[in-house]
Scaffold this active site. Structure first.
Site, PDB file in Angstrom:
ATOM      1  N   THR A   1      17.757 -12.353 -38.576  1.00  0.00           N
ATOM      2  CA  THR A   1      18.491 -13.362 -37.828  1.00  0.00           C
ATOM      3  C   THR A   1      19.170 -14.387 -38.721  1.00  0.00           C
ATOM      4  O   THR A   1      18.711 -14.643 -39.842  1.00  0.00           O
ATOM      5  CB  THR A   1      17.518 -14.093 -36.877  1.00  0.00           C
ATOM      6  N   ASP A   2      20.244 -14.981 -38.209  1.00  0.00           N
ATOM      7  CA  ASP A   2      20.898 -16.107 -38.879  1.00  0.00           C
ATOM      8  C   ASP A   2      19.980 -17.327 -38.987  1.00  0.00           C
ATOM      9  O   ASP A   2      20.247 -18.236 -39.775  1.00  0.00           O
ATOM     10  CB  ASP A   2      22.173 -16.504 -38.122  1.00  0.00           C
TER      11      ASP A   2
ATOM     12  N   GLN B   1      17.306  -6.203 -25.602  1.00  0.00           N
ATOM     13  CA  GLN B   1      18.749  -5.943 -25.597  1.00  0.00           C
ATOM     14  C   GLN B   1      19.155  -4.895 -26.636  1.00  0.00           C
ATOM     15  O   GLN B   1      19.815  -3.913 -26.322  1.00  0.00           O
ATOM     16  CB  GLN B   1      19.507  -7.249 -25.855  1.00  0.00           C
ATOM     17  N   VAL B   2      18.748  -5.112 -27.894  1.00  0.00           N
ATOM     18  CA  VAL B   2      19.168  -4.202 -28.967  1.00  0.00           C
ATOM     19  C   VAL B   2      18.458  -2.854 -28.841  1.00  0.00           C
ATOM     20  O   VAL B   2      19.085  -1.796 -28.937  1.00  0.00           O
ATOM     21  CB  VAL B   2      18.930  -4.846 -30.352  1.00  0.00           C
TER      22      VAL B   2
ATOM     23  N   LEU C   1       2.682  -5.285 -31.631  1.00  0.00           N
ATOM     24  CA  LEU C   1       2.986  -6.054 -32.835  1.00  0.00           C
ATOM     25  C   LEU C   1       2.102  -7.299 -32.972  1.00  0.00           C
ATOM     26  O   LEU C   1       2.047  -7.875 -34.053  1.00  0.00           O
ATOM     27  CB  LEU C   1       4.463  -6.469 -32.852  1.00  0.00           C
TER      28      LEU C   1
ATOM     29  N   TYR D   1       9.086 -11.556 -31.796  1.00  0.00           N
ATOM     30  CA  TYR D   1       8.815 -12.757 -31.000  1.00  0.00           C
ATOM     31  C   TYR D   1      10.090 -13.598 -31.075  1.00  0.00           C
ATOM     32  O   TYR D   1      10.468 -14.060 -32.147  1.00  0.00           O
ATOM     33  CB  TYR D   1       7.633 -13.519 -31.605  1.00  0.00           C
ATOM     34  N   THR D   2      10.778 -13.765 -29.937  1.00  0.00           N
ATOM     35  CA  THR D   2      12.099 -14.400 -29.954  1.00  0.00           C
ATOM     36  C   THR D   2      12.186 -15.689 -29.136  1.00  0.00           C
ATOM     37  O   THR D   2      13.282 -16.225 -28.954  1.00  0.00           O
ATOM     38  CB  THR D   2      13.175 -13.427 -29.429  1.00  0.00           C
TER      39      THR D   2
ATOM     40  N   LYS E   1      10.649 -15.101 -39.153  1.00  0.00           N
ATOM     41  CA  LYS E   1      11.526 -13.954 -39.410  1.00  0.00           C
ATOM     42  C   LYS E   1      11.790 -13.790 -40.908  1.00  0.00           C
ATOM     43  O   LYS E   1      11.814 -12.668 -41.415  1.00  0.00           O
ATOM     44  CB  LYS E   1      12.839 -14.111 -38.642  1.00  0.00           C
TER      45      LYS E   1
ATOM     46  N   TYR F   1      10.425 -20.107 -35.688  1.00  0.00           N
ATOM     47  CA  TYR F   1      10.990 -18.771 -35.464  1.00  0.00           C
ATOM     48  C   TYR F   1      11.720 -18.285 -36.718  1.00  0.00           C
ATOM     49  O   TYR F   1      11.484 -17.168 -37.197  1.00  0.00           O
ATOM     50  CB  TYR F   1      11.931 -18.786 -34.256  1.00  0.00           C
TER      51      TYR F   1
END
Length: 304
Positions: A100-101, A11-12, A36, A60-61, A128, A124
């Site tokens: 990320t939050d 998306q980004v 990666l 990796y999301t 991050k 996750y």
């Protein structure tokens, strides 16, 4: 300017690519060319690409799957950014990386600042955070952009899921006790490219002076239930025929997931505004253009 941009199928990355191509040469390697999951190959690839700027939205999301694929999540989200940052530091090439939050524990109701204590609840989030710390430790010119609740009219995300389910079901049961700011990939791309172009004459110096971590999200806040309600209302106002009649608020505890999510994903945007001169649109306004795009795409598909 030669810009290495990862994750252009995401998306980004997908939102960034056309904006960056207006002012620079974008190198958008395939996963085979810049993998990666194989951090040991990245320095050689970077030597060949010779970028003047590295932008890394790839990650990796799969938040729930990461609980079972811990090693892979850490390779992609921590060891790969470390390898990129090590090369970046050695060659003094600015690195812009996305975080990320989920690095926070989601406690309280105050917006998280960039220097707030971290405490990830999931593999996750931990992976991050490890990537963020590795980039900072490498000591090169960097900007780590922390964002939350990212979505767009394309890809796999909350907007698309709600649009599909609203067409199929009479009732949607949506979590109402997690709070954040729905943030469009295009709002992120607009802000990031604004920072890049306004400092293009000396990005290394700008990232050294103003870099570190910065929060970037749309303005305002809502719950997932509030977001879903706004999506449904927006689709209806655009003439979409939906099956949904009620959107029922539920607690996160009533919808258990493999990985725990933060209850409070509010991000303090004052550093973004004061240091980088960037203000983002309210989440409600950003949603309007994504709904326009989504409805246009769906009508186009229906016509074919």
């Amino acid at each position: 300017m030669r810009i290495l941009l990862t994750g252009t199928n995401g998306q980004v990355g997908g939102a960034l690519r056309p904006l960056l191509e207006k002012g620079g040469t974008v190198i958008a390697p395939s996963r085979n060319e810049f993998d990666l999951s194989k951090p040991e190959t990245l320095a050689g690839a970077l030597d060949a690409f010779k970028p003047d700027l590295i932008i890394n939205p790839a990650a990796y999301t799969a938040v729930d799957r990461a609980e079972d694929e811990c090693e892979l999540a850490f390779v992609v989200n921590a060891r790969a950014p470390e390898a990129i940052a090590t090369w970046s530091s050695r060659h003094r090439v600015p690195l812009l990386h996305f975080s990320t939050d989920y690095v926070f524990d989601g406690s309280g109701n105050r917006p998280w600042r960039e220097d707030s204590a971290t405490g990830p609840l999931s593999v996750y989030g931990a992976s991050k955070l490890a990537g963020d710390l590795a980039i900072q430790a490498a000591g090169g010119p960097h900007l780590i952009v922390r964002t939350c609740w990212v979505y767009s009219a394309s890809g796999t995300n909350f907007l698309r899921t709600i649009a599909r389910l609203a067409g199929e079901r009479e009732e949607l049961r949506i979590v109402a006790d997690q709070i954040g700011a729905p943030t469009t990939a295009s709002a992120i791309a607009d802000a990031v490219t604004g920072v890049v172009w306004s400092n293009a004459s000396n990005l290394e110096e700008a990232f050294t002076r103003k870099g570190g971590v910065v929060n970037l999200a749309c303005a305002g806040e809502t719950s997932w239930h509030g977001f879903a309600s706004a999506i449904v209302a927006g689709l209806r106002s655009r003439g979409m025929r939906l099956a949904v009649k009620t959107i029922t608020p539920i607690a996160a505890a009533d919808f258990p997931t493999r990985a725990e999510r933060p209850a409070n994903s509010r991000l303090d945007l004052s550093r973004l505004r004061d240091l980088l001169g960037v203000t983002t649109p309210a989440w409600q306004r950003a949603l309007l253009s994504e709904l326009d795009s989504l409805v246009a795409m769906q009508r186009e598909q229906a016509d074919h």
